[in-house]
Structure formats: C-alpha cells, structure tokens
Write an enzyme that holds these catalytic residues in place. Structure first.
Site, PDB file in Angstrom:
ATOM      1  N   ASP A   1      54.008  45.130  29.011  1.00  0.00           N
ATOM      2  CA  ASP A   1      55.383  44.638  29.008  1.00  0.00           C
ATOM      3  C   ASP A   1      56.117  45.023  27.736  1.00  0.00           C
ATOM      4  OD1 ASP A   1      56.169  43.417  31.420  1.00  0.00           O
ATOM      5  OD2 ASP A   1      54.879  41.699  31.030  1.00  0.00           O
TER       6      ASP A   1
ATOM      7  N   ARG B   1      44.032  35.508  32.950  1.00  0.00           N
ATOM      8  CA  ARG B   1      45.271  35.380  33.729  1.00  0.00           C
ATOM      9  C   ARG B   1      45.088  34.229  34.722  1.00  0.00           C
ATOM     10  NH1 ARG B   1      43.964  41.005  33.961  1.00  0.00           N
ATOM     11  NH2 ARG B   1      45.446  42.325  32.814  1.00  0.00           N
TER      12      ARG B   1
ATOM     13  N   ARG C   1      57.191  49.539  34.545  1.00  0.00           N
ATOM     14  CA  ARG C   1      55.783  49.941  34.534  1.00  0.00           C
ATOM     15  C   ARG C   1      55.286  50.415  35.897  1.00  0.00           C
ATOM     16  NH1 ARG C   1      53.105  44.114  33.248  1.00  0.00           N
ATOM     17  NH2 ARG C   1      51.194  45.023  34.022  1.00  0.00           N
TER      18      ARG C   1
ATOM     19  N   ARG D   1      45.933  32.607  29.104  1.00  0.00           N
ATOM     20  CA  ARG D   1      47.396  32.723  29.189  1.00  0.00           C
ATOM     21  C   ARG D   1      47.883  31.727  30.234  1.00  0.00           C
ATOM     22  NH1 ARG D   1      49.820  38.306  31.199  1.00  0.00           N
ATOM     23  NH2 ARG D   1      49.111  37.511  33.219  1.00  0.00           N
TER      24      ARG D   1
ATOM     25  N   CYS E   1      45.818  42.705  24.204  1.00  0.00           N
ATOM     26  CA  CYS E   1      45.204  42.431  25.502  1.00  0.00           C
ATOM     27  C   CYS E   1      45.833  43.274  26.603  1.00  0.00           C
ATOM     28  CB  CYS E   1      45.311  40.946  25.858  1.00  0.00           C
ATOM     29  SG  CYS E   1      47.009  40.375  26.087  1.00  0.00           S
TER      30      CYS E   1
ATOM     31  N   HIS F   1      49.357  48.708  39.865  1.00  0.00           N
ATOM     32  CA  HIS F   1      48.238  47.969  40.452  1.00  0.00           C
ATOM     33  C   HIS F   1      47.050  48.892  40.708  1.00  0.00           C
ATOM     34  CE1 HIS F   1      50.953  44.528  42.074  1.00  0.00           C
ATOM     35  NE2 HIS F   1      50.399  44.201  40.936  1.00  0.00           N
TER      36      HIS F   1
END
Length: 556
Positions: free
Chosen positions: A439, A288, A449, A325, A486, A186
C-alpha cells in the site's frame, strides 16, 4: 532460436517446460427470447448454477486454506450478491435465457466496478471468473481453467483467477506466466504461498505457442523462449545451488557478521501456521485478521469465535513474537456492516483504522478478544493498526488498546506517505512501526497494485519507496523503537539485504520465502548491506536500484 522476454518475477525458482494455455473463457451466450411461461424455470436454473458455483468456490477455499480461502470466499459472496441476482431475475422475467441474463447482469456490474475507483476496478478479473463459471455450468460446457495434462508444464494465461491459482498442483504446474497482474496481485501472493515460480505482467504472453519450451526465472522475471541446452544447464545449476544454500541455512535470521534480522511469517489464520513453523519462522510479523470477518459480510464474528482463532495462532509460537493487524476493512475488502456503499473512491476513503474508529464497538470487541486469547501464554503479543495517517490516529488506537486492557505492544502500520514523513511524531504514541510496502507504494505512486499497466510503479525497488523506508527506520532508531517490513518487499532475498541495510529491524513474508531470505542474508555483512542500500537509493529507477545493489553485493 532462443529469445528472452522480460516480465515481473513474483515467486522464486526456475521452471523449464512446455507451454500450456489456460482454458478459454466462456463464449458469449446468444441473445434468445423465451416465452413468459418459462421464466420461472429459467430463474430456478440461474439460482441453481449460482449456488453451485458459490459452493464450489467455498470448497476450493476450504481445501486451499490460508490466504486463498479468504480470497475464494470473497468470490463466492460476489457470486451470490443479492442485487446481482435481482438483476438476473428481472432480465429473465422480460425474456432472457438464464445464461444470457447472467452474462448481461454481470456485464452491467462489471462496468460499475471498473468505474468505481482503482481498488474495485482490480476486482474485475475475479468477477469475470465468477461469471464464466456460472455461464459454463448453464451451457453445460467445461469450466474455463487449468488444462488437463499428464505431463508437467508451464501454465500461460492472460490472468489467473484465485480459484485456479489456489489449487494448482505443483507436481504438474512447474510455473506460470501471465500477461496481466502485478507483484502484489492475488495470483502473485498465492503463487508465493504455493512455492510455484511465477512471472506476471509479461506483454504478449498469450502469443507464446502451445507446446513451446520456455524457461521461467521467477526471481528475475526473465522468460527464455526455446532455451538452448547451455542456457537450461546454466539455469538448472543456479537453481540447484540455491536449493543447496537453502538446505544449509537454518536458525534465526542474521547477516554474516551476526547482526540479527528476525524473519517472521505473514499469516491469514490458523491454516497458515504449519507452513510458517516448518519454514523456521521466528514468529508472525503480520497476522491478517480479515479472514474471520469475510465469513459473513453482514455480521461481525462473536468475541468467542475470535478468541478461539487468535489463540490457535498465538499458541504456535511460544516465546515468539506475534504481530496482529486489527481488521483492515474497506476498499477491496468491503463488509456490509461496516463499509459505506456509496464512496466515490473507496481506496482514498474510510478504510482500515478509519473504519474502526467509526465503529468503536467492532474495535473494542477485537481488542478484548486478543487480550483474552493471550492470557496465560508465553508469547510476545503486538497489535497494530492499518492505515495510520498521523499522530492523532496513532493516539486513538493506543487509547483503544489501553481501554480494552490489552497487555501488548501497540504499533502503527506505515502505508501512507504522511506516516513515513511524520514517523517520529507517530512514535510518541506507539511502540513500533511496520511498513506495508504494497500500500505504501500504491499511495506513493498513485498506482493500483492490481493493475498490470502500472506495475513498474508498484516495484518495491523504486528509489522513492526506499527513501520512505529509510526515513521510517531512521525515525524508529532515533526513538529507540523497532521498524519492521511486512509487505511483499520482504520476500525478495536481495531486497531483504537492502532493507536490513536501511535499518529495518525485522522482515515478515510468506512462509515459502523465508528460507531464501535467510540464506541470502547469511552471505553478507551488515556493512555490505548498508553499502548496497546506499547504492540502491542513489539510483534513478527500480531497475537501476536492483542492479546497483546486486553489483555491490557481488563485489563488481
């Protein structure tokens, strides 16, 4: 004496300044018993502190907007978790003080998260930050966080909580360095959104002495401790040259010989649109939609609310391409009304498209809202599903889009290695692919991650990951269809050239990265990019792949 340390560069730019350390974490409250008659008052204190911290996190999110807002709102919900509060009340009822009850309740929840699979373990830092803020308020001590300073500085921390990163003042915080974290954590994502140079996963970062002058290169991950005047001048000259190149580079993304590579923006909602437009984004490559659903984890947003939010984004890009998405829920984005509470490993369970296919009414409402939002607008709408594993998944999504009357292109995200390996099969059902490299790396290398200890495996320069990108792009070309990226990989200017050389047809990234990528792409021909891509794939490690590509493009 000048020394060099190596971390992971996650946000472009150079920062030179004195080290200032993050405020220390709240000390553990003493174990202290209270009489039974004080329990109700202590429970009230605890609830007030929790509500105040949650309100503060929500306010910070509203100020920050965009991706930061979604992250901070999730933290606020974490603070007010009913089960956590019930545990706090129970501990106070048997004699704990409010601060000790909060500390112990969060410690128990922390153990559950740490043992609940990689995704949820990655939320431990966020949970610790919430705990520290509540305990600090109860103890009446300063919040742990960004230090006060009248002079610009480089912030150094073990890790940065989203609440701190979201509201960093770039005029004071020249850059930051953390010991934990990875390129897709983040903090890294928010740093790129802010345009603050940042390096993460630097071993021993906490040992840098307060006041020491360091130079941070957010592109390479290099940290120069006590840099010489010559090194400072070299870094500043390189930064000035980059800035000049950015200013001179405008227009659509393309290589030096005119091969078009559209540069799109990743957005989390309407608040991110102005920055994307200002950066010259040619559209949106990843919208998103989770931000709408995180507002209330217990109920899905209404169709009307969704239409309004989607239309705001679509209107901003007349004649442009907007790739949406659909809801990617599950794993680290649990929603009470969708996500199973007892999955042993949520990252490998029901998430993304799997969740939506289990709840077709949620998917139907979202697709219908998108159809209504696009009505009458001169925009090229494309809609894609997350976590597509095979052709069966792709067909189920395409069928749902058609049933909702959606006039758009339907696509599949390539985040699971099986989707890359069987891309041509998937493309029999959908019209485009979009690679989510974060991912895809996580599942290819079994490397969370959010965990700094395995960040080398999250490096998008890993040759095995480049092989999967190449396979997807080649499959799309063979089918006469498009294949974009992306994931965060697209924000690395050098890697952007390699991706173009692998056959990727568009690149989408945080808005702050678009000028850097545009300027770098414009320096090289497609043939040079293809040679750099071949050299990177022939390497044995991420470091070797980067060096090999750099050598080709620099003519060495």
């Amino acid at each position: 004496m000048e020394t060099t340390l190596q971390g992971v560069g996650v946000s472009h730019g150079v920062a030179i300044g004195e080290v200032r350390h993050m405020g220390t974490a709240v000390l553990e409250p003493p174990v202290k018993s209270i009489p039974a008659e004080e329990a109700e008052r202590e429970q009230g204190r605890a609830r007030q502190a929790v509500d105040a911290v949650a309100a503060d996190l929500m306010a910070r999110g509203n100020l920050a907007g965009g991706e930061a807002q979604a992250v901070l709102e999730a933290q606020a919900m974490m603070a007010q978790d009913p089960e956590l509060m019930a545990d706090v009340d129970r501990r106070i009822a048997v004699g704990s003080t409010a601060e000790r009850a909060v500390y112990d309740a969060f410690a128990a929840y922390r153990e559950l998260l740490a043992g609940a699979g990689e995704y949820l373990a990655g939320r431990v830092a966020d949970l610790d930050d919430v705990r520290n803020r509540i305990v600090a308020r109860l103890l009446g001590v300063p919040m742990p966080g960004v230090p006060d300073s009248d002079q610009p500085y480089v912030l150094v921390a073990r890790d940065l909580a989203p609440a701190d990163t979201a509201l960093l003042d770039p005029s004071l915080v020249l850059g930051f360095v953390t010991e934990e974290g990875g390129p897709t954590s983040h903090s890294a994502i928010l740093a790129r959104a802010l345009g603050v140079p940042a390096v993460v996963a630097l071993p021993g970062a906490g040992e840098l002495a307060e006041g020491t002058v360091i130079a941070v290169d957010g592109s390479t991950g290099d940290i120069f401790v006590n840099p010489s005047e010559a090194k400072k001048a070299e870094l500043e000259a390189a930064a000035a040259a980059r800035k000049a190149a950015l200013a001179a580079s405008t227009g659509p993304g393309a290589t030096a010989d005119g091969h078009k590579v559209p540069l799109l923006a990743n957005v989390g909602g309407p608040a991110d649109v102005p920055a994307a437009v200002e950066a010259g984004a040619e559209g949106v490559g990843l919208f998103r939609t989770e931000f709408l659903f995180l507002d209330d984890s217990k109920n899905a947003p209404s169709e009307e609310k969704q239409v309004q939010a989607y239309r705001q984004v679509l209107e901003a890009f007349p004649e442009g391409r907007v790739v949406v998405r659909v809801l990617d829920a599950g794993a680290d984005k649990p929603l009470d009304f969708l996500t199973p509470a007892d999955e042993p490993n949520p990252a490998l369970g029901v998430r993304g498209l799997r969740t939506l296919l289990d709840h077709p009414e949620i998917l139907r409402t979202q697709l219908t809202a998108l159809a209504k939002a696009a009505e009458g607008l001169p925009v090229y709408l494309e809609v894609m599903a997350p976590m597509v594993a095979d052709r069966r998944d792709a067909k189920a999504f395409a069928d749902a889009c058609r049933e909702a009357g959606l006039q758009a292109k339907f696509g599949a995200m390539v985040e699971i290695p099986s989707a890359a390996l069987r891309a041509r099969s998937i493309l029999q059902e959908v019209e485009f692919l979009s690679l989510g490299t974060n991912d895809l790396a996580q599942y290819t290398f079994a490397a969370d991650r959010q965990v700094g200890a395995v960040s080398r495996l999250q490096d998008p320069w890993q040759p095995a990951l480049l092989d999967l990108v190449a396979l997807s792009a080649e499959s799309a070309k063979a089918e006469g269809k498009s294949c974009g990226v992306c994931g965060e990989a697209a924000s690395d200017p050098l890697l952007a050239c390699v991706l173009a050389g692998l056959g990727v047809t568009s690149l989408s990234m945080g808005s702050a990265s678009i000028p850097y990528v545009r300027a770098t792409l414009a320096k090289y021909t497609l043939a040079q990019c293809e040679r750099a891509a071949a050299a990177a794939r022939a390497a044995e490690s991420a470091e070797e792949a980067r060096s090999a590509a750099q050598a080709v493009l620099s003519g060495e």
